[in-house]
Enzyme design. Sequence first.
Site, PDB file in Angstrom:
ATOM      1  CG  HIS A  89       4.165   6.417  -3.167  1.00  0.00           C
ATOM      2  ND1 HIS A  89       4.144   5.985  -4.464  1.00  0.00           N
ATOM      3  CD2 HIS A  89       5.422   6.217  -2.727  1.00  0.00           C
ATOM      4  CE1 HIS A  89       5.333   5.526  -4.784  1.00  0.00           C
ATOM      5  NE2 HIS A  89       6.146   5.662  -3.751  1.00  0.00           N
TER       6      HIS A  89
HETATM    7  N1  UDP Z   1       2.386  -2.020  -7.174  1.00  0.00           N
HETATM    8  C1  UDP Z   1       1.476  -2.988  -6.794  1.00  0.00           C
HETATM    9  N2  UDP Z   1       0.274  -2.599  -6.277  1.00  0.00           N
HETATM   10  C2  UDP Z   1      -0.078  -1.305  -6.142  1.00  0.00           C
HETATM   11  C3  UDP Z   1       0.843  -0.304  -6.545  1.00  0.00           C
HETATM   12  C4  UDP Z   1       2.075  -0.701  -7.033  1.00  0.00           C
HETATM   13  O1  UDP Z   1       1.747  -4.187  -6.955  1.00  0.00           O
HETATM   14  O2  UDP Z   1      -1.189  -1.029  -5.667  1.00  0.00           O
HETATM   15  C5  UDP Z   1       3.702  -2.463  -7.648  1.00  0.00           C
HETATM   16  C6  UDP Z   1       4.093  -2.037  -9.056  1.00  0.00           C
HETATM   17  O3  UDP Z   1       4.620  -3.167  -9.696  1.00  0.00           O
HETATM   18  C7  UDP Z   1       5.184  -1.007  -8.832  1.00  0.00           C
HETATM   19  C8  UDP Z   1       5.787  -1.437  -7.524  1.00  0.00           C
HETATM   20  O4  UDP Z   1       4.678  -1.937  -6.776  1.00  0.00           O
HETATM   21  O5  UDP Z   1       6.141  -0.982  -9.827  1.00  0.00           O
HETATM   22  C9  UDP Z   1       6.519  -0.363  -6.760  1.00  0.00           C
HETATM   23  O6  UDP Z   1       5.635   0.561  -6.346  1.00  0.00           O
HETATM   24  P1  UDP Z   1       5.866   1.875  -5.552  1.00  0.00           P
HETATM   25  O7  UDP Z   1       5.245   2.897  -6.414  1.00  0.00           O
HETATM   26  O8  UDP Z   1       5.341   1.651  -4.187  1.00  0.00           O
HETATM   27  O9  UDP Z   1       7.421   2.130  -5.358  1.00  0.00           O
HETATM   28  P2  UDP Z   1       8.487   2.955  -6.194  1.00  0.00           P
HETATM   29  O10 UDP Z   1       8.751   2.169  -7.440  1.00  0.00           O
HETATM   30  O11 UDP Z   1       7.970   4.329  -6.430  1.00  0.00           O
HETATM   31  O12 UDP Z   1       9.703   2.965  -5.302  1.00  0.00           O
END
Ligand code: UDP
Length: 363
Positions: free
Chosen positions: A205
Amino acid sequence: MKIHLIAAARPNFMKIAPLYHELKLYPQYDIKIVHTGQHYDANMSDKFFEDLQLPKPHMHLGIGGGSHAVNVGHTMIAYEEVCTKEKPDLVIVVGDVNATMACSITAKKLGIKVAHLEAGIRSFDMTMPEEINRKVTDSIVDFYWTPSIEANENLVKEGIDNTKIKLVGNIMIDSFEMMKEDIKIQGTYKQYDLEPYNYSIATFHRPSNVDSIESLQELLKQLGMVSETLKVVIPLHPRTRANLTKYNLLEELESNNNIIILEPLGYKDFMNLVLHAKLVLTDSGGVQEETTYLGIPCLTFRDNTERPVTVWEGTNTLCKVSDMKKYVRVILENKYKEGVIPLLWDGNTAKRIRQLIGSLESI
Ligand code: UDP
């Protein structure tokens, strides 16, 4: 003591949940969840409150999307009103989203103490909006709760007083440990007919990978090649879906029988798929940590990471999208590195924070 826990977007919910549950055990803490509303739909927000057994937010600012400036500005205006009325003693912000920065500034200007959980992590890449949020937040808060030794070192280098910095460990691991048994019995991989340790899960993303047609085309090409040897499951982020639709690429992805496209998953379903995956392909921040904790190979398609301990000690490798197939082959041939779990990634971070808050009673 009146405490506000600030959450705005998906990666925040699993950071506030263990802390909420821990602090709730102690009646001296009047703890309120403030949801600013950056992520507001069911599968990016509500499902996480349900999965993580959180109550409905005590306050919802209803900010929604918009440009960075609109989002930050509206959050500050709305949260100032809340703070003026509620007069919290301590505001806890987590992670690196716009609300982390916006609510820190707002509270601080009203003379309220602010703590940052996940302080000190740095990608040293100022083109990432998250890096700006981290640096602004960490230039003004009162208490720095960090996940790793290098986060402490980054803060000291930036001139932060060492006595304000506490290595508390990784709160994401607390969430996993808290939900582990539920995650294991979730059966999500069976629901999608996946053979354990014989599929990959992919989450993308970040603007660098999904905002231009060129980067999306390269991503699709590589995922297509990987899918010739290993099924790929993609819980598609709304930003990625919107851009694939805009560039007419979604159909191509959906037409591949070895690629399973899903809506974004709830925490328990997602972690059940990660737990049984052979490998993970990502540009997420949190996923780099979860895979290191679980010992699952993780390829991160970014030029840098604010979580380098996952590369130095864990199972993570930074790579270019164009090298995806090459690295996947190394993992499938069982020639990939094995990792260790970093210091204090042990599921007791919320307890350590509660003890620190206990020692702040006089604020
Ligand atoms: N996650 C989830 N469902 C999904 C994708 C991600 O529950 O379909 C969780 C997963 O635990 C991940 C967290 O959401 O560590 C954070 O995801 P994201 O990649 O959106 O944020 P970032 O950590 O890159 O800020």
